[in-house]
Design a protein around this motif. Structure first.
Motif, PDB file in Angstrom:
ATOM      1  N   THR A  39      95.067  34.852  63.174  1.00 54.05           N
ATOM      2  CA  THR A  39      94.821  33.419  63.468  1.00 54.05           C
ATOM      3  C   THR A  39      95.905  32.735  63.695  1.00 54.05           C
ATOM      4  O   THR A  39      97.082  33.101  63.399  1.00 54.05           O
ATOM      5  N   TYR A  40      95.764  31.692  64.318  1.00 58.74           N
ATOM      6  CA  TYR A  40      96.958  30.613  64.919  1.00 58.74           C
ATOM      7  C   TYR A  40      96.607  29.308  64.588  1.00 58.74           C
ATOM      8  O   TYR A  40      95.411  28.905  64.853  1.00 58.74           O
ATOM      9  N   TYR A  41      97.387  28.427  63.825  1.00 56.79           N
ATOM     10  CA  TYR A  41      97.093  27.125  63.514  1.00 56.79           C
ATOM     11  C   TYR A  41      98.238  26.094  64.224  1.00 56.79           C
ATOM     12  O   TYR A  41      99.510  26.339  63.955  1.00 56.79           O
ATOM     13  N   ALA A  42      97.891  25.018  64.541  1.00 59.94           N
ATOM     14  CA  ALA A  42      98.722  23.795  64.738  1.00 59.94           C
ATOM     15  C   ALA A  42      99.361  23.412  63.357  1.00 59.94           C
ATOM     16  O   ALA A  42      98.558  23.681  62.377  1.00 59.94           O
ATOM     17  N   ASP A  43     100.712  23.105  63.364  1.00 57.33           N
ATOM     18  CA  ASP A  43     101.249  22.629  62.218  1.00 57.33           C
ATOM     19  C   ASP A  43     100.559  21.736  61.298  1.00 57.33           C
ATOM     20  O   ASP A  43     100.542  21.496  60.063  1.00 57.33           O
ATOM     21  N   SER A  44      99.974  20.488  62.361  1.00 58.85           N
ATOM     22  CA  SER A  44      99.196  19.460  61.527  1.00 58.85           C
ATOM     23  C   SER A  44      97.996  19.757  60.799  1.00 58.85           C
ATOM     24  O   SER A  44      97.566  19.059  59.913  1.00 58.85           O
ATOM     25  N   VAL A  45      97.597  21.317  60.946  1.00 57.93           N
ATOM     26  CA  VAL A  45      96.262  21.598  60.280  1.00 57.93           C
ATOM     27  C   VAL A  45      96.349  22.713  59.364  1.00 57.93           C
ATOM     28  O   VAL A  45      95.515  23.051  58.630  1.00 57.93           O
ATOM     29  N   LYS A  46      97.514  23.150  59.255  1.00 56.66           N
ATOM     30  CA  LYS A  46      97.701  24.502  58.730  1.00 56.66           C
ATOM     31  C   LYS A  46      97.758  24.284  57.140  1.00 56.66           C
ATOM     32  O   LYS A  46      98.187  23.378  56.387  1.00 56.66           O
ATOM     33  N   GLY A  47      97.069  25.019  56.506  1.00 57.06           N
ATOM     34  CA  GLY A  47      96.650  24.985  55.117  1.00 57.06           C
ATOM     35  C   GLY A  47      95.592  24.128  54.760  1.00 57.06           C
ATOM     36  O   GLY A  47      94.857  24.013  53.812  1.00 57.06           O
ATOM     37  N   ARG A  48      94.821  23.289  55.736  1.00 55.64           N
ATOM     38  CA  ARG A  48      93.745  22.652  55.679  1.00 55.64           C
ATOM     39  C   ARG A  48      92.466  23.217  56.486  1.00 55.64           C
ATOM     40  O   ARG A  48      91.455  22.868  56.141  1.00 55.64           O
ATOM     41  N   PHE A  49      92.654  23.583  57.497  1.00 55.55           N
ATOM     42  CA  PHE A  49      91.603  24.178  58.552  1.00 55.55           C
ATOM     43  C   PHE A  49      91.707  25.748  58.497  1.00 55.55           C
ATOM     44  O   PHE A  49      92.752  26.298  58.285  1.00 55.55           O
ATOM     45  N   THR A  50      90.722  26.172  58.684  1.00 58.06           N
ATOM     46  CA  THR A  50      90.583  27.709  58.895  1.00 58.06           C
ATOM     47  C   THR A  50      89.497  28.052  59.831  1.00 58.06           C
ATOM     48  O   THR A  50      88.461  27.652  59.840  1.00 58.06           O
ATOM     49  N   ILE A  51      89.900  28.941  60.625  1.00 59.56           N
ATOM     50  CA  ILE A  51      89.135  29.360  61.924  1.00 59.56           C
ATOM     51  C   ILE A  51      88.562  30.754  61.463  1.00 59.56           C
ATOM     52  O   ILE A  51      89.400  31.764  60.882  1.00 59.56           O
ATOM     53  N   SER A  52      87.436  31.059  61.676  1.00 61.68           N
ATOM     54  CA  SER A  52      86.737  32.493  61.432  1.00 61.68           C
ATOM     55  C   SER A  52      85.817  32.714  62.440  1.00 61.68           C
ATOM     56  O   SER A  52      85.192  31.698  63.223  1.00 61.68           O
ATOM     57  N   ARG A  53      85.506  33.919  62.703  1.00 58.88           N
ATOM     58  CA  ARG A  53      84.651  34.516  63.841  1.00 58.88           C
ATOM     59  C   ARG A  53      83.963  35.808  62.873  1.00 58.88           C
ATOM     60  O   ARG A  53      84.491  37.163  63.276  1.00 58.88           O
ATOM     61  N   PRO A  54      83.171  35.755  62.117  1.00 59.93           N
ATOM     62  CA  PRO A  54      82.456  36.748  61.419  1.00 59.93           C
ATOM     63  C   PRO A  54      82.106  37.902  62.285  1.00 59.93           C
ATOM     64  O   PRO A  54      81.316  37.742  63.232  1.00 59.93           O
ATOM     65  N   ASN A  55      82.575  39.150  61.899  1.00 62.59           N
ATOM     66  CA  ASN A  55      82.289  40.453  62.528  1.00 62.59           C
ATOM     67  C   ASN A  55      82.578  40.244  64.134  1.00 62.59           C
ATOM     68  O   ASN A  55      82.018  40.894  65.006  1.00 62.59           O
ATOM     69  N   ALA A  56      83.566  39.535  64.483  1.00 63.55           N
ATOM     70  CA  ALA A  56      83.856  39.394  65.927  1.00 63.55           C
ATOM     71  C   ALA A  56      82.802  39.115  66.821  1.00 63.55           C
ATOM     72  O   ALA A  56      82.725  39.623  67.846  1.00 63.55           O
ATOM     73  N   LYS A  57      81.750  38.542  66.316  1.00 69.47           N
ATOM     74  CA  LYS A  57      80.572  38.193  67.203  1.00 69.47           C
ATOM     75  C   LYS A  57      80.990  36.726  68.029  1.00 69.47           C
ATOM     76  O   LYS A  57      81.961  36.366  68.181  1.00 69.47           O
ATOM     77  N   ASN A  58      79.976  36.310  68.532  1.00 67.89           N
ATOM     78  CA  ASN A  58      80.031  35.189  69.562  1.00 67.89           C
ATOM     79  C   ASN A  58      79.858  33.877  68.802  1.00 67.89           C
ATOM     80  O   ASN A  58      79.833  32.981  69.648  1.00 67.89           O
TER      81      ASN A  58
END
Length: 124
Positions: free
Chosen positions: A58-77
């Motif tokens: 995962t990669y984040y902009a510095d402005s959101v790091k530590g506050r936002f979380t991206i996820s994609r469970p089981n690498a689905k759609n």
């Protein structure tokens, strides 16, 4: 190209949370990275977060790091963006996108399909 539909935007007080969802259809398999960008009227679209299909990095902009979380469970759609400790400056239209790339996922040029966007408004 995929068709992408975002949901979950809304109006929230500063300090609150929202979870955005984005579901992709029309693309075979799951070998594509997914990302979130945001845009305020009159400004360029900016990178928020991305998740790489090959290893789940995962990669984040510095402005959101530590506050936002991206996820994609089981690498689905479906990809999620959990947004905590929201600030008024997070107010924007949020767009999800898909990419065949494994690199440069923080640039909009890496993406080939985009959703219509969902509005997030944070008030103080």
């Amino acid at each position: 190209q995929a068709q992408l539909v975002e949901s979950g935007g809304g109006l929230v007080q500063a300090g609150g949370s929202l979870r955005l969802s984005c579901t992709a259809s029309g693309r075979t398999g799951s070998r594509y990275s997914m990302g979130w960008f945001r845009q305020v009227p009159g400004k360029e679209r900016e990178f928020v977060a991305a998740i790489r299909w090959s290893d789940g990095d995962t990669y984040y902009a510095d402005s959101v790091k530590g506050r936002f979380t991206i996820s994609r469970p089981n690498a689905k759609n479906t990809v999620y963006l959990q947004m905590n400790r929201l600030k008024p400056e997070d107010t924007a239209a949020y767009y999800c996108a898909t990419s065949r790339n494994l690199v440069e996922l923080n640039t909009q040029w890496a993406y080939d399909s985009w959703g219509q966007g969902t509005q997030v408004t944070v008030y103080s």
